[in-house]
Design an enzyme around this catalytic site. Structure first.
Site, PDB file in Angstrom:
ATOM      1  N   THR A   1       0.861  -1.184   0.000  1.00 41.00           N
ATOM      2  CA  THR A   1       0.000   0.000   0.000  1.00 41.00           C
ATOM      3  C   THR A   1       0.893   1.228   0.000  1.00 41.00           C
ATOM      4  O   THR A   1       1.726   1.393   0.893  1.00 41.00           O
ATOM      5  CB  THR A   1      -0.939   0.007   1.218  1.00 41.00           C
ATOM      6  OG1 THR A   1      -1.739  -1.182   1.185  1.00 41.00           O
ATOM      7  CG2 THR A   1      -1.856   1.231   1.189  1.00 41.00           C
ATOM      8  N   TYR A   2       0.729   2.054  -1.029  1.00 38.52           N
ATOM      9  CA  TYR A   2       1.535   3.264  -1.199  1.00 38.52           C
ATOM     10  C   TYR A   2       0.744   4.472  -0.712  1.00 38.52           C
ATOM     11  O   TYR A   2      -0.487   4.521  -0.855  1.00 38.52           O
ATOM     12  CB  TYR A   2       1.920   3.451  -2.669  1.00 38.52           C
ATOM     13  CG  TYR A   2       2.945   2.446  -3.112  1.00 38.52           C
ATOM     14  CD1 TYR A   2       4.300   2.741  -3.063  1.00 38.52           C
ATOM     15  CD2 TYR A   2       2.562   1.199  -3.564  1.00 38.52           C
ATOM     16  CE1 TYR A   2       5.252   1.808  -3.469  1.00 38.52           C
ATOM     17  CE2 TYR A   2       3.502   0.263  -3.969  1.00 38.52           C
ATOM     18  CZ  TYR A   2       4.835   0.577  -3.909  1.00 38.52           C
ATOM     19  OH  TYR A   2       5.769  -0.357  -4.297  1.00 38.52           O
ATOM     20  N   TYR A   3       1.469   5.445  -0.188  1.00 38.22           N
ATOM     21  CA  TYR A   3       0.848   6.622   0.421  1.00 38.22           C
ATOM     22  C   TYR A   3       1.300   7.898  -0.251  1.00 38.22           C
ATOM     23  O   TYR A   3       2.444   8.013  -0.697  1.00 38.22           O
ATOM     24  CB  TYR A   3       1.211   6.683   1.916  1.00 38.22           C
ATOM     25  CG  TYR A   3       0.598   5.542   2.683  1.00 38.22           C
ATOM     26  CD1 TYR A   3      -0.629   5.688   3.319  1.00 38.22           C
ATOM     27  CD2 TYR A   3       1.222   4.304   2.731  1.00 38.22           C
ATOM     28  CE1 TYR A   3      -1.215   4.617   3.992  1.00 38.22           C
ATOM     29  CE2 TYR A   3       0.649   3.236   3.399  1.00 38.22           C
ATOM     30  CZ  TYR A   3      -0.572   3.397   4.019  1.00 38.22           C
ATOM     31  OH  TYR A   3      -1.144   2.339   4.680  1.00 38.22           O
TER      32      TYR A   3
END
Length: 180
Positions: A35-37
């Site tokens: 999961t990239y932010y």
């Protein structure tokens, strides 16, 4: 620590056969959900940085979570960059910390990764959901001065696998997913 990585599209079955012929050591197969932010204070796509939480499981075991920051690319010839990574006890709690601080989840990339060791390099065969099949050849070096020789070594491994380093993609799996 610097990560030197070269990634090319490939037929994984053919590469698997070549790795066996070269005597590569098969490590393990894992499933990863990254999961990239997005940051509230700057645009990671503009600065070419990445912040992610990786949840990784293998052989039916529970997931382990790690948080990783990747700095901007250091050259025009590979995906070499400074990287910091550490384990976190609970990926969901780390997600809550980041979102409470204003970071927003941008996307999640899911992939199955089959890893091999070959002459000091890790060769990873990636089947990435909604993106395709790729081979990554990577290693780590402690000093920036060692980046070029490590990159050349990665190119040599690709050629021995009958893959063309000129087919290299510097776009991340996240970028490829968002483009699709």
């Amino acid at each position: 620590m610097y990560e030197v990585e070269v990634k090319v599209p490939a037929d994984l079955e053919a590469v698997r056969d070549r790795l066996e012929d070269l005597g590569a050591t098969r490590k393990r197969t894992v499933v990863q959900a990254d999961t990239y932010y997005d940051a509230p204070h700057r645009s990671f796509p503009e600065t070419d940085e990445a912040l992610r939480i990786r949840r990784e499981s293998s052989d039916g075991a529970g997931a382990e979570s790690r948080i990783t920051y990747k700095g901007p690319l250091l050259d025009d010839e590979s995906k070499s960059r400074e990287e910091f990574e550490t384990g976190v006890g609970d990926g969901e709690t780390m997600d809550a910390v980041l979102t409470s601080l204003g970071f927003e989840a941008a996307a999640t990339v899911r992939k199955e990764r089959e890893r091999y060791g070959l002459e000091g390099y890790t060769v990873t065969l990636d089947a990435v959901d909604d993106v395709g099949e790729y081979v990554e050849v990577e290693t780590e070096v402690a000093e920036e001065v060692d980046l070029e020789s490590a990159r050349e070594g990665a190119y040599e491994i690709l050629e021995r696998l009958e893959l063309d380093p000129d087919d290299q993609l510097r776009t991340s799996y996240l970028g490829l997913l968002l483009e699709s």
